[in-house]
Design a protein around this motif. Structure first.
Motif, PDB file in Angstrom:
ATOM      1  N   ALA A   4       0.832  -1.216   0.000  1.00 39.85           N
ATOM      2  CA  ALA A   4       0.000   0.000   0.000  1.00 39.85           C
ATOM      3  C   ALA A   4       0.861   1.258   0.000  1.00 39.85           C
ATOM      4  N   GLU A   5       1.985   1.204   0.709  1.00 37.07           N
ATOM      5  CA  GLU A   5       2.873   2.369   0.744  1.00 37.07           C
ATOM      6  C   GLU A   5       3.550   2.569  -0.611  1.00 37.07           C
ATOM      7  N   TYR A   6       3.965   1.457  -1.221  1.00 38.95           N
ATOM      8  CA  TYR A   6       4.551   1.572  -2.568  1.00 38.95           C
ATOM      9  C   TYR A   6       3.516   2.143  -3.550  1.00 38.95           C
ATOM     10  N   GLN A   7       2.270   1.674  -3.425  1.00 43.77           N
ATOM     11  CA  GLN A   7       1.206   2.173  -4.303  1.00 43.77           C
ATOM     12  C   GLN A   7       1.003   3.677  -4.113  1.00 43.77           C
ATOM     13  N   ALA A   8       1.036   4.109  -2.846  1.00 42.17           N
ATOM     14  CA  ALA A   8       0.840   5.545  -2.560  1.00 42.17           C
ATOM     15  C   ALA A   8       1.982   6.376  -3.153  1.00 42.17           C
ATOM     16  N   ILE A   9       3.213   5.863  -3.049  1.00 41.00           N
ATOM     17  CA  ILE A   9       4.358   6.595  -3.599  1.00 41.00           C
ATOM     18  C   ILE A   9       4.271   6.655  -5.131  1.00 41.00           C
ATOM     19  N   ILE A  10       3.982   5.504  -5.752  1.00 44.22           N
ATOM     20  CA  ILE A  10       3.877   5.469  -7.220  1.00 44.22           C
ATOM     21  C   ILE A  10       2.751   6.379  -7.707  1.00 44.22           C
ATOM     22  N   LEU A  11       1.606   6.329  -7.007  1.00 43.83           N
ATOM     23  CA  LEU A  11       0.465   7.181  -7.385  1.00 43.83           C
ATOM     24  C   LEU A  11       0.815   8.658  -7.246  1.00 43.83           C
ATOM     25  N   SER A  12       1.540   8.992  -6.189  1.00 45.34           N
ATOM     26  CA  SER A  12       1.927  10.395  -5.970  1.00 45.34           C
ATOM     27  C   SER A  12       2.873  10.880  -7.070  1.00 45.34           C
ATOM     28  N   VAL A  13       3.855  10.037  -7.417  1.00 43.37           N
ATOM     29  CA  VAL A  13       4.809  10.407  -8.474  1.00 43.37           C
ATOM     30  C   VAL A  13       4.085  10.542  -9.816  1.00 43.37           C
ATOM     31  N   LYS A  14       3.157   9.614 -10.087  1.00 42.18           N
ATOM     32  CA  LYS A  14       2.370   9.677 -11.328  1.00 42.18           C
ATOM     33  C   LYS A  14       1.534  10.961 -11.366  1.00 42.18           C
ATOM     34  N   LEU A  15       0.883  11.272 -10.250  1.00 39.80           N
ATOM     35  CA  LEU A  15       0.064  12.493 -10.164  1.00 39.80           C
ATOM     36  C   LEU A  15       0.911  13.741 -10.371  1.00 39.80           C
ATOM     37  N   ALA A  16       2.076  13.796  -9.704  1.00 39.69           N
ATOM     38  CA  ALA A  16       2.945  14.967  -9.814  1.00 39.69           C
ATOM     39  C   ALA A  16       3.486  15.124 -11.234  1.00 39.69           C
ATOM     40  N   THR A  17       3.836  14.009 -11.870  1.00 38.30           N
ATOM     41  CA  THR A  17       4.392  14.066 -13.228  1.00 38.30           C
ATOM     42  C   THR A  17       3.347  14.558 -14.233  1.00 38.30           C
ATOM     43  N   ILE A  18       2.145  13.959 -14.185  1.00 37.41           N
ATOM     44  CA  ILE A  18       1.084  14.352 -15.130  1.00 37.41           C
ATOM     45  C   ILE A  18       0.674  15.806 -14.899  1.00 37.41           C
ATOM     46  N   SER A  19       0.492  16.181 -13.638  1.00 36.53           N
ATOM     47  CA  SER A  19       0.075  17.560 -13.327  1.00 36.53           C
ATOM     48  C   SER A  19       1.121  18.561 -13.789  1.00 36.53           C
ATOM     49  N   PHE A  88     -13.588  11.873  -6.399  1.00 38.20           N
ATOM     50  CA  PHE A  88     -13.120  10.569  -5.929  1.00 38.20           C
ATOM     51  C   PHE A  88     -12.556   9.709  -7.062  1.00 38.20           C
ATOM     52  N   SER A  89     -11.839  10.362  -7.972  1.00 36.22           N
ATOM     53  CA  SER A  89     -11.167   9.637  -9.054  1.00 36.22           C
ATOM     54  C   SER A  89      -9.768  10.233  -9.236  1.00 36.22           C
ATOM     55  N   PHE A  90      -8.911   9.502  -9.957  1.00 32.39           N
ATOM     56  CA  PHE A  90      -7.563  10.010 -10.219  1.00 32.39           C
ATOM     57  C   PHE A  90      -7.624  11.266 -11.086  1.00 32.39           C
ATOM     58  N   SER A  91      -8.587  11.310 -12.020  1.00 29.58           N
ATOM     59  CA  SER A  91      -8.746  12.521 -12.846  1.00 29.58           C
ATOM     60  C   SER A  91      -9.054  13.732 -11.981  1.00 29.58           C
ATOM     61  N   MET A 167      -9.975  16.228  -0.098  1.00 25.87           N
ATOM     62  CA  MET A 167     -11.348  16.683  -0.273  1.00 25.87           C
ATOM     63  C   MET A 167     -11.951  16.177  -1.583  1.00 25.87           C
ATOM     64  N   ILE A 168     -11.190  16.269  -2.683  1.00 22.15           N
ATOM     65  CA  ILE A 168     -11.754  15.910  -3.985  1.00 22.15           C
ATOM     66  C   ILE A 168     -11.573  14.428  -4.310  1.00 22.15           C
ATOM     67  N   GLY A 169     -10.538  13.800  -3.719  1.00 24.35           N
ATOM     68  CA  GLY A 169     -10.252  12.406  -4.068  1.00 24.35           C
ATOM     69  C   GLY A 169     -10.561  11.392  -2.993  1.00 24.35           C
ATOM     70  N   GLY A 170     -10.723  11.849  -1.759  1.00 21.94           N
ATOM     71  CA  GLY A 170     -10.949  10.908  -0.673  1.00 21.94           C
ATOM     72  C   GLY A 170      -9.684  10.145  -0.329  1.00 21.94           C
ATOM     73  N   ASN A 171      -9.866   8.928   0.149  1.00 21.56           N
ATOM     74  CA  ASN A 171      -8.728   8.123   0.612  1.00 21.56           C
ATOM     75  C   ASN A 171      -8.927   6.686   0.167  1.00 21.56           C
ATOM     76  N   ILE A 172      -8.859   6.464  -1.152  1.00 21.83           N
ATOM     77  CA  ILE A 172      -9.081   5.125  -1.719  1.00 21.83           C
ATOM     78  C   ILE A 172      -7.724   4.518  -2.078  1.00 21.83           C
TER      79      ILE A 172
END
Length: 230
Positions: A4-19, A88-91, A167-172
């Motif tokens: 779960a921690e690896y997923q959170a890190i990968i998701l954060s890096v993906k979010l930061a890169t795309i944004s 509540f989505s990645f978008s 607020m916009i994405g929740g904690n999924i």
């Protein structure tokens, strides 16, 4: 470190890169216009761009959540176009991150454009260089350090977001749980060892980002400051 921690890190890096990529694409023409325009609307636009710096992240997240609720006009419009909800989505995370990190990308680029000597632009005009070529061959290369600072700040700021994405994405887990929210979860459950691991990851990335930023701006100051303060 757990899956779960690896997923959170990968998701954060993906979010930061795309944004960051979206902000560079959309923020560059906006920064150029702010640096060159004499319009009366300029100060209003500057205030809107800088608003996320002083606005509490939860306020922005709250209005985005209300604005894109399934029963709202924007929410129904988004669902009709994409077939899914924005909240509540990645978008939704990407959209909120782009708004929240906008000043951290636009302002360094705007400052870099402003630092270009007017004589350089006048010389390009004397040579009858087309406006598009002047932008691509003169202004963008001279503003390179501003783009580097913008990329570093935009990426690092998005990586550490908490309030607006919660607020916009929740904690999924695996979908909207970024590293800052995972860290908060560990603290709430008194799992301080896991919280330390994630905190050190954010601390290391933030330090490296600032080190890179100061290295770039320090080098730039030898030939002229980009005018960015932290």
């Amino acid at each position: 470190m757990s899956d779960a921690e690896y997923q959170a890190i990968i998701l954060s890096v993906k979010l930061a890169t795309i944004s960051c990529l979206i902000l560079l694409l959309l923020g560059t023409p906006l920064a150029w216009w702010l640096a060159r325009s004499q319009s009366k609307l300029k100060h209003i636009v500057e205030a809107v761009v800088a608003l996320p710096i002083v606005l509490p992240p939860t306020v922005l997240g709250f209005y985005l959540l209300i604005g894109f609720a399934p029963n709202s006009f924007l929410g129904q419009w988004w669902q009709a176009i994409t077939g899914s909800q924005l909240a509540f989505s990645f978008s939704g995370l990407v959209f909120a991150s782009c708004l929240y990190s906008l000043p951290f990308v636009v302002q360094p680029i705007q400052s870099a454009f402003k630092q270009i000597e007017p004589g350089v632009l006048d010389a390009a005009k004397v040579l009858r260089m087309p406006r598009w070529k002047q932008l691509l061959s003169v202004e963008l290369p001279l503003a390179k350090s501003g783009f580097i600072v913008a990329m570093v700040l935009g990426f690092a700021h998005t990586l550490g977001e908490f309030g607006v994405v919660l607020m916009i994405g929740g904690n999924i887990p695996g979908e909207t749980q970024v590293i800052a929210i995972a860290l908060f979860d560990h603290v709430e459950s008194l799992n301080f060892a896991a919280a330390h691991r994630l905190a050190l990851v954010l601390l290391g990335i933030s330090f490296f980002a600032l080190l890179l930023t100061y290295g770039v701006t320090g080098a730039k100051k030898r030939v002229g400051s980009v005018g960015v303060k932290f």
